[in-house]
Design an enzyme around this catalytic site. Structure first.
Site, PDB file in Angstrom:
ATOM      1  N   SER A 256       0.808  -1.210   0.000  1.00 38.38           N
ATOM      2  CA  SER A 256       0.000   0.000   0.000  1.00 38.38           C
ATOM      3  C   SER A 256       0.846   1.267   0.000  1.00 38.38           C
ATOM      4  O   SER A 256       0.360   2.341  -0.297  1.00 38.38           O
ATOM      5  CB  SER A 256      -0.926   0.013   1.222  1.00 38.38           C
ATOM      6  N   LYS A 257       2.112   1.140   0.334  1.00 40.08           N
ATOM      7  CA  LYS A 257       2.993   2.313   0.313  1.00 40.08           C
ATOM      8  C   LYS A 257       3.399   2.694  -1.107  1.00 40.08           C
ATOM      9  O   LYS A 257       4.042   3.713  -1.328  1.00 40.08           O
ATOM     10  CB  LYS A 257       4.245   2.039   1.144  1.00 40.08           C
ATOM     11  N   ARG A 258       3.043   1.805  -2.048  1.00 40.70           N
ATOM     12  CA  ARG A 258       3.227   2.104  -3.470  1.00 40.70           C
ATOM     13  C   ARG A 258       4.687   2.313  -3.851  1.00 40.70           C
ATOM     14  O   ARG A 258       5.024   3.201  -4.621  1.00 40.70           O
ATOM     15  CB  ARG A 258       2.384   3.317  -3.871  1.00 40.70           C
TER      16      ARG A 258
END
Length: 368
Positions: A256-258
């Site tokens: 999710s931190k991409r």
């Protein structure tokens, strides 16, 4: 095979569909098809502060692109609707009232400053409790008087246990017998705005929709003891649980931190990836993790290229690891080539690929 299996994918409409969400939907789809059951899409939109406009359309677009067609849910309907939690408030209030009548719940009129002071006092005394049950000791006449004044209040689940009481143990289809997290002291189940908490809505809906298996992300594993406590308070049989480990970037950070791997399904749609390749990639991430690590590679246990039909036939949670899994960009690229090579052998598929890639090519080369 369980009798009449019913599964659900229940995302919150807080943005675009994440790869982790697509994997959860995929696993529900695979098991429902393998077991001859059904799976539904339910929109969990009770947290009105986090809603993002257009999210439901984005979620449905991602599922449609992937070919994951739910059996019940928004737009197509079904016998267990409505499929938006915000449209099921009367049901949650009715069940909360049932708990109030049975003394399994009570109204709490404590205001935020009072609650903050109580938490601090309990922490300083070394207590693990987050609330001191002040409002549980109110007389019925006092409650009636405060309600007559329209004083804002929430509803709390009334628990018999103390902070030292062991939480209920449970079996998870992926994690086995995890160490259960303690249940908070008298947790809130209906907020002051009249909306249920995630926990109450989740349990009521899964029971009302006759869900037999709950597949969801690892982040909800600590909530299971509370959910089991709610099931027991209502006198309901809980479903079976399977929690899916987090997906990681190649550098070990949360996806999710991409960083590294694209985190959202929309990115793969826009880049023209083959949906079957992305599903294949997500399905085999962590597949076969429970086999003997010293045994030679076995393609039947840890496969690589698989069509959706083969995924349905071969998928088994018993062969799924409970360790967090790194998603490799190289792996999905190789799978994409393999799936495209197979499709190019079919005339109809060639036309579909060309039609799907045309908008992407026009964006990449607008002057040509």
């Amino acid at each position: 095979m369980p009798p009449l299996p019913r599964l659900r994918f229940a995302p919150s409409p807080t943005g675009s569909l994440h790869l982790g969400g697509l994997r959860t939907a995929l696993f529900n789809h695979l098991l429902a098809r393998k077991w001859g059951g059904k799976w539904l899409l339910r929109i969990e939109d009770t947290d009105q502060t986090r809603l993002v406009e257009g999210s439901v359309d984005e979620i449905r677009r991602g599922l449609e692109w992937a070919g994951l067609h739910y059996d019940e849910g928004p737009v197509i309907g079904g016998s267990y609707g409505p499929y938006y939690q915000s449209k099921r408030l009367d049901m949650y209030h009715s069940h909360a009232d049932d708990l109030l009548k049975k003394d399994h719940a009570y109204r709490c009129f404590c205001e935020p400053p009072q609650l903050a002071a109580t938490r601090l006092r309990l922490q300083q005394s070394g207590s693990m409790a987050g609330y001191d049950r002040t409002c549980k000791r109110l007389e019925p006449a006092d409650v009636k008087h405060l309600l007559g004044l329209n004083k804002p209040h929430c509803i709390r689940l009334s628990l018999l246990q103390t902070p030292d009481t062991p939480p209920p143990a449970f079996e998870d289809l992926v994690f086995g017998t995890p160490t259960p997290h303690p249940v908070p002291v008298d947790p809130i189940i209906v907020k002051t705005d009249g909306f249920p908490t995630y926990h109450l809505a989740n349990v009521v809906d899964d029971h009302a929709m006759e869900i037999t298996h709950v597949l969801r992300g690892e982040e909800w594993l600590p909530s299971v003891p509370l959910h089991l406590t709610l099931y027991a308070s209502f006198g309901w049989e809980p479903p079976q649980f399977a929690h899916l480990p987090l997906l990681l970037n190649p550098d070990g950070s949360k996806m999710s931190k991409r960083t590294g791997v694209g985190a959202f399904v929309s990115e793969y749609i826009e880049r023209g990836w083959e949906p079957e390749a992305v599903l294949n990639w997500l399905a085999i991430a962590g597949w076969g993790g429970k086999r003997d690590p010293h045994a030679p590679p076995d393609p039947d246990v840890t496969p690589s290229y698989l069509s959706v039909t083969e995924l349905i036939q071969k998928f088994d949670l018993d062969n799924f690891t409970n360790r967090r899994t790194v998603l490799s960009p190289t792996k999905v690229a190789n799978l994409n080539k393999q799936h495209m090579q197979v499709k190019l052998l079919n005339v109809d598929e060639r036309h579909k690929i060309a039609e799907r890639m045309l908008p992407t090519l026009k964006n990449m080369y607008p002057e040509r």
